[in-house]
Design a protein around this motif. Structure first.
Motif, PDB file in Angstrom:
ATOM      1  N   GLN A 205       0.838  -1.193   0.000  1.00  0.00           N
ATOM      2  CA  GLN A 205       0.000   0.000   0.000  1.00  0.00           C
ATOM      3  C   GLN A 205       0.877   1.248   0.000  1.00  0.00           C
ATOM      4  O   GLN A 205       2.012   1.223   0.484  1.00  0.00           O
ATOM      5  N   ILE A 206       0.313   2.343  -0.534  1.00  0.00           N
ATOM      6  CA  ILE A 206       0.913   3.667  -0.380  1.00  0.00           C
ATOM      7  C   ILE A 206      -0.143   4.576   0.218  1.00  0.00           C
ATOM      8  O   ILE A 206      -1.212   4.776  -0.372  1.00  0.00           O
ATOM      9  N   HIS A 207       0.147   5.103   1.397  1.00  0.00           N
ATOM     10  CA  HIS A 207      -0.798   5.913   2.169  1.00  0.00           C
ATOM     11  C   HIS A 207      -0.452   7.388   1.990  1.00  0.00           C
ATOM     12  O   HIS A 207       0.673   7.807   2.282  1.00  0.00           O
ATOM     13  N   THR A 208      -1.417   8.161   1.510  1.00  0.00           N
ATOM     14  CA  THR A 208      -1.208   9.591   1.303  1.00  0.00           C
ATOM     15  C   THR A 208      -2.412  10.357   1.818  1.00  0.00           C
ATOM     16  O   THR A 208      -3.425   9.777   2.232  1.00  0.00           O
ATOM     17  N   ASP A 209      -2.319  11.703   1.745  1.00  0.00           N
ATOM     18  CA  ASP A 209      -3.495  12.522   2.034  1.00  0.00           C
ATOM     19  C   ASP A 209      -4.271  12.721   0.732  1.00  0.00           C
ATOM     20  O   ASP A 209      -4.029  12.028  -0.259  1.00  0.00           O
ATOM     21  N   ASN A 210      -5.179  13.677   0.712  1.00  0.00           N
ATOM     22  CA  ASN A 210      -6.048  13.871  -0.452  1.00  0.00           C
ATOM     23  C   ASN A 210      -5.615  15.028  -1.346  1.00  0.00           C
ATOM     24  O   ASN A 210      -6.381  15.493  -2.180  1.00  0.00           O
ATOM     25  N   GLY A 211      -4.388  15.484  -1.173  1.00  0.00           N
ATOM     26  CA  GLY A 211      -3.899  16.588  -1.976  1.00  0.00           C
ATOM     27  C   GLY A 211      -3.333  16.138  -3.307  1.00  0.00           C
ATOM     28  O   GLY A 211      -2.887  15.001  -3.460  1.00  0.00           O
ATOM     29  N   SER A 212      -3.330  17.042  -4.276  1.00  0.00           N
ATOM     30  CA  SER A 212      -2.764  16.751  -5.596  1.00  0.00           C
ATOM     31  C   SER A 212      -1.248  16.581  -5.467  1.00  0.00           C
ATOM     32  O   SER A 212      -0.610  17.286  -4.686  1.00  0.00           O
ATOM     33  N   PRO A 213      -0.661  15.646  -6.228  1.00  0.00           N
ATOM     34  CA  PRO A 213      -1.272  14.756  -7.229  1.00  0.00           C
ATOM     35  C   PRO A 213      -1.649  13.386  -6.676  1.00  0.00           C
ATOM     36  O   PRO A 213      -1.896  12.460  -7.440  1.00  0.00           O
ATOM     37  N   PHE A 214      -1.689  13.244  -5.326  1.00  0.00           N
ATOM     38  CA  PHE A 214      -1.921  11.922  -4.735  1.00  0.00           C
ATOM     39  C   PHE A 214      -3.393  11.522  -4.766  1.00  0.00           C
ATOM     40  O   PHE A 214      -3.734  10.388  -5.094  1.00  0.00           O
ATOM     41  N   GLY A 215      -4.281  12.417  -4.402  1.00  0.00           N
ATOM     42  CA  GLY A 215      -5.701  12.087  -4.330  1.00  0.00           C
ATOM     43  C   GLY A 215      -6.556  13.315  -4.558  1.00  0.00           C
ATOM     44  O   GLY A 215      -6.065  14.451  -4.578  1.00  0.00           O
ATOM     45  N   SER A 216      -7.842  13.083  -4.737  1.00  0.00           N
ATOM     46  CA  SER A 216      -8.792  14.181  -4.936  1.00  0.00           C
ATOM     47  C   SER A 216     -10.147  13.756  -4.394  1.00  0.00           C
ATOM     48  O   SER A 216     -10.695  12.736  -4.816  1.00  0.00           O
ATOM     49  N   VAL A 217     -10.693  14.522  -3.463  1.00  0.00           N
ATOM     50  CA  VAL A 217     -11.976  14.155  -2.864  1.00  0.00           C
ATOM     51  C   VAL A 217     -13.111  14.230  -3.869  1.00  0.00           C
ATOM     52  O   VAL A 217     -14.178  13.643  -3.664  1.00  0.00           O
ATOM     53  N   ALA A 218     -12.904  14.939  -4.982  1.00  0.00           N
ATOM     54  CA  ALA A 218     -13.957  15.059  -5.991  1.00  0.00           C
ATOM     55  C   ALA A 218     -13.895  13.962  -7.036  1.00  0.00           C
ATOM     56  O   ALA A 218     -14.816  13.820  -7.846  1.00  0.00           O
ATOM     57  N   ALA A 219     -12.839  13.155  -7.041  1.00  0.00           N
ATOM     58  CA  ALA A 219     -12.664  12.125  -8.068  1.00  0.00           C
ATOM     59  C   ALA A 219     -13.260  10.797  -7.625  1.00  0.00           C
ATOM     60  O   ALA A 219     -13.587  10.594  -6.455  1.00  0.00           O
ATOM     61  N   ILE A 220     -13.394   9.869  -8.580  1.00  0.00           N
ATOM     62  CA  ILE A 220     -13.897   8.530  -8.300  1.00  0.00           C
ATOM     63  C   ILE A 220     -12.969   7.838  -7.313  1.00  0.00           C
ATOM     64  O   ILE A 220     -11.772   7.690  -7.567  1.00  0.00           O
ATOM     65  N   GLN A 221     -13.512   7.429  -6.157  1.00  0.00           N
ATOM     66  CA  GLN A 221     -12.744   6.740  -5.116  1.00  0.00           C
ATOM     67  C   GLN A 221     -11.515   7.539  -4.687  1.00  0.00           C
ATOM     68  O   GLN A 221     -10.562   6.973  -4.140  1.00  0.00           O
TER      69      GLN A 221
END
Length: 393
Positions: A205-221
């Motif tokens: 696993q790679i654990h990150t927060d929801n900031g770009s470019p790792f994740g986006s709360v508005a995106a699918i999953q």
């Protein structure tokens, strides 16, 4: 009763043979064959009446059952099913009330059993169970989960911002890299992750927060372009809950030490700043004792991953029951030639699989990762696309 020989019938014949010799009493025979006296007398009685054929095991089911479905009603059930092949037991049963009195109508389960016995029940497709992936907050061994983040930007002496990317193992606290970037973008992060993967292998696993470019709360999953690259490598991207930096607290604690060592004061330019970051990584891994590790250093506790980095993305074959489609350049799936289902820009040019759930509901997967649902019955306008939903609607 319990028999010791290969078959019950062989033991029964042997028992009768020994009884006919008159060399043994009933008690001795029962003890030898490990059966009860009533069983012995029953076998003798059947042999005297019918011979060896009387020893054959009799059918235990009753000839007539008070709750047995009337044969005429059973035939009507089969006729109705042949007439309405897409109907189930509930609907077939309702039609029986028009032909027979209520006391002759069997239950829904009985109707279903009659249909099943005659091969008229089509087994339902079992959909794949989707298990959500959660962060491993307490890893038991190295490389179960890595954490990654951009430490908050800070000004260098030339008045340009430095954005340090950090990647660490959550079990051993081993800091793989602290790389200074001018911007926080996909290309820079992918290049640094590739270097780390080639040297240390890949984690689970790679654990990150929801900031770009790792994740986006508005995106699918919450998946981004970087997340889909991780998925292609066989890594599960997992995220902290929004506004919960404490869920990756050990990484944030390391950032505090990095800031104190490298940003107060900062270097003049990125080249000099990178030398400072490299010194911090070396000291953090090999010199600085860590209380959570029993005052050992991260280098003393870390092991390399046994999963090597694949230089070429492995091909993925979707199950044959899935409908495989390519995501177009407008980030949508073309559905039935002229409808659109919007996915995400991160999947442009990639292939996804759609699994039919019945009643117009489809589940969409990228490789083995579930993305969401869409209902084809809700597609009305040819010019407007619908979006995936996380809930079955």
């Amino acid at each position: 009763m319990v028999w010791k020989a290969k078959t019950k019938m062989e033991q029964k014949v042997e028992f009768i043979h020994e009884w006919l010799t008159q060399n043994y009493t009933i008690t001795e025979l029962c003890r030898s064959f490990n059966i009860s006296r009533p069983t012995a007398y029953k076998l003798i009685s059947r042999y005297e009446k019918m011979g060896l054929s009387g020893l054959i095991e009799l059918e235990r089911a009753p000839i007539n059952h008070p709750n047995r479905t009337d044969q005429e009603v059973a035939d009507s059930i089969l006729k109705l099913k042949n007439k309405h092949m897409l109907w189930g037991a509930k609907k077939i049963r309702i039609l029986l009330f028009k032909q027979y009195p209520e006391e002759l109508i069997p239950s829904v389960v009985t109707v279903h059993n009659i249909l099943s016995k005659n091969g008229l029940v089509k087994p339902q497709k079992r959909s794949r169970r989707v298990k959500p992936v959660y962060p491993i907050f307490d890893p038991k061994k190295c490389n179960e989960v890595w954490s990654a983040d951009y430490k908050g930007k800070f000004l260098m002496g030339n008045k340009i911002y430095c954005h340090p990317l950090t990647i660490a193992d959550s079990k051993s606290r081993f800091l793989f890299t602290a790389k200074g970037h001018y911007k926080e973008n996909f290309i820079s992060v992918k290049q640094e992750f590739t270097k780390v993967f080639r040297k240390y292998g890949i984690p689970k696993q790679i654990h990150t927060d929801n900031g770009s470019p790792f994740g986006s709360v508005a995106a699918i999953q919450r998946y981004t372009r970087l997340s889909y690259w991780f998925i292609e490598l066989g890594i599960d991207p997992v995220y902290s809950d929004p506004a919960r930096p404490d869920q990756n607290g050990q990484h944030e604690r390391m950032h505090r030490d990095l800031k104190a060592a490298c940003a107060k004061p900062s270097s003049f330019d990125l080249k000099a700043q990178q030398r400072s970051l490299n010194r911090f990584v070396k000291e953090y891994n090999h010199i600085r004792p860590h209380e959570a590790l029993g005052m050992k250093t991260p280098a003393d506790c870390h092991d390399f991953s046994n999963r090597p980095y694949p230089e070429k993305i492995p091909k993925y074959d979707y199950p044959s029951a899935m409908k495989v489609m390519k995501v177009c350049q407008n980030a949508s799936l073309r559905w039935k030639s002229y409808y659109w289902v919007y996915l995400t820009a991160g999947l442009k040019g990639k292939y996804v699989g759609a699994e039919d759930q019945g009643n117009g509901i489809w589940r969409v997967f990228y490789r083995n990762v579930f993305l969401g649902y869409f209902n084809e019955n809700k597609i009305r306008d040819k010019q407007v696309s619908i979006r995936l939903s996380q809930n079955l609607v």
